[in-house]
Design a protein around this motif. Structure first.
Motif, PDB file in Angstrom:
ATOM      1  N   ILE A  85       0.952  -1.318   0.383  1.00  0.00           N
ATOM      2  CA  ILE A  85      -0.277  -0.038  -0.295  1.00  0.00           C
ATOM      3  C   ILE A  85       0.990   1.261   0.008  1.00  0.00           C
ATOM      4  O   ILE A  85       1.474   1.754   0.639  1.00  0.00           O
ATOM      5  CB  ILE A  85      -1.078   0.350   1.081  1.00  0.00           C
ATOM      6  CG1 ILE A  85      -1.644  -1.339   1.092  1.00  0.00           C
ATOM      7  CG2 ILE A  85      -1.594   1.180   1.101  1.00  0.00           C
ATOM      8  CD1 ILE A  85      -2.546  -1.437   2.220  1.00  0.00           C
ATOM      9  N   PRO A  86       0.948   2.464  -1.981  1.00  0.00           N
ATOM     10  CA  PRO A  86       1.689   2.672  -1.233  1.00  0.00           C
ATOM     11  C   PRO A  86       1.319   4.309  -0.552  1.00  0.00           C
ATOM     12  O   PRO A  86       0.470   4.829  -0.281  1.00  0.00           O
ATOM     13  CB  PRO A  86       2.046   3.645  -2.927  1.00  0.00           C
ATOM     14  CG  PRO A  86       0.685   3.120  -3.452  1.00  0.00           C
ATOM     15  CD  PRO A  86       0.078   1.751  -2.323  1.00  0.00           C
ATOM     16  N   GLU A  87       2.639   4.928   0.158  1.00  0.00           N
ATOM     17  CA  GLU A  87       2.552   6.380   0.433  1.00  0.00           C
ATOM     18  C   GLU A  87       2.426   7.392  -1.250  1.00  0.00           C
ATOM     19  O   GLU A  87       2.305   6.733  -1.704  1.00  0.00           O
ATOM     20  CB  GLU A  87       3.567   6.828   0.795  1.00  0.00           C
ATOM     21  CG  GLU A  87       3.933   6.283   2.327  1.00  0.00           C
ATOM     22  CD  GLU A  87       5.102   6.867   3.216  1.00  0.00           C
ATOM     23  OE1 GLU A  87       6.396   7.132   2.524  1.00  0.00           O
ATOM     24  OE2 GLU A  87       5.268   6.842   4.794  1.00  0.00           O
ATOM     25  N   ILE A  88       1.526   8.035  -0.563  1.00  0.00           N
ATOM     26  CA  ILE A  88       0.812   8.750  -1.764  1.00  0.00           C
ATOM     27  C   ILE A  88       1.981  10.236  -1.680  1.00  0.00           C
ATOM     28  O   ILE A  88       1.861  11.651  -1.258  1.00  0.00           O
ATOM     29  CB  ILE A  88      -1.147   9.552  -1.824  1.00  0.00           C
ATOM     30  CG1 ILE A  88      -1.035   8.371  -1.707  1.00  0.00           C
ATOM     31  CG2 ILE A  88      -1.085  10.188  -2.753  1.00  0.00           C
ATOM     32  CD1 ILE A  88      -2.942   8.716  -1.402  1.00  0.00           C
ATOM     33  N   ASP A  89       2.806   9.939  -2.541  1.00  0.00           N
ATOM     34  CA  ASP A  89       3.790  10.715  -3.351  1.00  0.00           C
ATOM     35  C   ASP A  89       4.021  11.563  -4.414  1.00  0.00           C
ATOM     36  O   ASP A  89       2.901  10.821  -5.408  1.00  0.00           O
ATOM     37  CB  ASP A  89       5.144  11.016  -2.266  1.00  0.00           C
ATOM     38  CG  ASP A  89       5.162   9.213  -2.466  1.00  0.00           C
ATOM     39  OD1 ASP A  89       5.156   9.364  -4.056  1.00  0.00           O
ATOM     40  OD2 ASP A  89       6.610   8.742  -2.328  1.00  0.00           O
ATOM     41  N   ASP A  90       4.590  11.966  -4.777  1.00  0.00           N
ATOM     42  CA  ASP A  90       5.220  12.209  -6.212  1.00  0.00           C
ATOM     43  C   ASP A  90       5.745  11.259  -7.399  1.00  0.00           C
ATOM     44  O   ASP A  90       5.508  11.690  -8.376  1.00  0.00           O
ATOM     45  CB  ASP A  90       6.377  13.646  -6.337  1.00  0.00           C
ATOM     46  CG  ASP A  90       6.136  15.010  -5.129  1.00  0.00           C
ATOM     47  OD1 ASP A  90       4.742  15.726  -5.089  1.00  0.00           O
ATOM     48  OD2 ASP A  90       6.996  16.174  -4.978  1.00  0.00           O
ATOM     49  N   GLY A  94       0.450   6.176  -9.479  1.00  0.00           N
ATOM     50  CA  GLY A  94      -1.231   6.724  -9.972  1.00  0.00           C
ATOM     51  C   GLY A  94      -0.750   7.877 -11.236  1.00  0.00           C
ATOM     52  O   GLY A  94      -1.803   7.559 -11.569  1.00  0.00           O
ATOM     53  N   TRP A  95      -0.095   8.486 -10.791  1.00  0.00           N
ATOM     54  CA  TRP A  95       0.089  10.245 -11.339  1.00  0.00           C
ATOM     55  C   TRP A  95       0.457   9.788 -12.981  1.00  0.00           C
ATOM     56  O   TRP A  95       0.607  10.365 -13.340  1.00  0.00           O
ATOM     57  CB  TRP A  95       1.282  10.829 -10.586  1.00  0.00           C
ATOM     58  CG  TRP A  95       0.532  11.320  -9.347  1.00  0.00           C
ATOM     59  CD1 TRP A  95       1.213  11.152  -8.426  1.00  0.00           C
ATOM     60  CD2 TRP A  95      -0.145  12.202  -9.069  1.00  0.00           C
ATOM     61  NE1 TRP A  95       1.555  11.947  -7.146  1.00  0.00           N
ATOM     62  CE2 TRP A  95       0.054  12.451  -7.760  1.00  0.00           C
ATOM     63  CE3 TRP A  95      -1.774  12.333  -9.781  1.00  0.00           C
ATOM     64  CZ2 TRP A  95      -0.459  13.131  -6.933  1.00  0.00           C
ATOM     65  CZ3 TRP A  95      -1.837  13.332  -8.892  1.00  0.00           C
ATOM     66  CH2 TRP A  95      -1.562  13.765  -7.360  1.00  0.00           C
ATOM     67  N   ASP A  96       1.855   8.088 -13.257  1.00  0.00           N
ATOM     68  CA  ASP A  96       1.909   7.935 -13.899  1.00  0.00           C
ATOM     69  C   ASP A  96       0.759   7.236 -14.906  1.00  0.00           C
ATOM     70  O   ASP A  96       1.098   7.122 -15.936  1.00  0.00           O
ATOM     71  CB  ASP A  96       2.992   6.942 -13.814  1.00  0.00           C
ATOM     72  CG  ASP A  96       4.071   7.460 -13.395  1.00  0.00           C
ATOM     73  OD1 ASP A  96       4.440   8.591 -13.876  1.00  0.00           O
ATOM     74  OD2 ASP A  96       4.752   7.058 -12.162  1.00  0.00           O
TER      75      ASP A  96
END
Length: 237
Positions: A85-90, A94-96
């Motif tokens: 479960i990833p941390e939401i960072d840069d 999901g951004w990609d």
């Protein structure tokens, strides 16, 4: 000890079928997890093709931020697979793939999957994938998107992901400048139909980027004159 799977597996060195089982891994398993990862990395010629996990990342997963499922012959760990479960960072994947900020919390990563050399050729990675995805429902959070990264030219890993109905959604530089495919599966849309199929040479990353920018996704392999080429197509909405 709750067993998640039982079966038989062939040791390719001994040429012998042996019983094996799968179970969830916990903090006390960390030393042997890292030993198996080190053995597998030592056995592959192209080290950059496998993004190893650090001790901190393993601890992050084992402290209820994901899942680790291990396969055992007797008491020996012979392979494992991880969900994180990833941390939401840069750097969030999901951004990609163009997700909105609200959707990022619905993403879970398929992380490293390793099998000791003597047990390869048994489709163990796929069996581990099937078991760990069934265990996904035991986590407190609910997820919609399964994401992962794979190195270009890593045919076994790509085959593994395509078998799970994941598709290449993007090709980006990750991990300090390494090219990586970002693959995804939308659990809420398990069946996707495609049109406008086209094949591209494995090493033609420029053409692949162009197709991805044009709305194509990578969906599998096709043999062209005896060589693997990536198959791209447009999702049929």
């Amino acid at each position: 000890m709750k067993l998640l799977y039982e079966g038989t597996i062939t040791n390719q060195v001994l040429h012998k079928k042996l019983p094996f089982y799968m179970k969830r891994l916990y903090l006390e398993d960390l030393p042997v997890i890292e030993q198996v990862q080190a053995k597998v990395i030592d056995s592959i010629s192209e080290k950059n093709s496998l993004q190893a996990l650090t001790t901190e990342e393993f601890l992050f997963i084992l402290n209820e931020r994901g899942l680790l499922i291990g396969a055992f012959v007797e008491a020996e760990l012979i392979g494992f697979r991880a969900l994180l479960i990833p941390e939401i960072d840069d750097e969030h994947l999901g951004w990609d793939i163009g997700l909105s900020p609200e959707e990022l919390q619905k993403v879970i990563y398929q992380e490293i999957s390793v099998v000791l050399p003597e047990y390869r050729g048994n489709r163990l990675q796929q069996k581990l994938a099937e078991v760990i995805m069934k265990e996904l429902s035991t986590l407190k959070e609910e997820f919609r998107y399964i994401c992962c990264t794979v190195a270009p030219m890593n045919i076994p890993s790509l085959k593994d992901k395509f078998t799970q109905s994941m598709y290449i959604a993007s090709l980006k530089e990750k991990y300090a400048g390494l090219n990586r495919y970002i693959l995804v599966k939308d659990i809420e849309k398990p069946e996707v139909h495609y049109t406008s199929h086209i094949t591209v040479k494995l090493d033609d990353l420029e053409k692949q980027r162009q197709l991805l920018d044009d709305g194509y996704v990578g969906i599998g392999f096709q043999l062209v004159h005896g060589f693997h080429e990536l198959q791209f197509a447009k999702p049929f909405l």
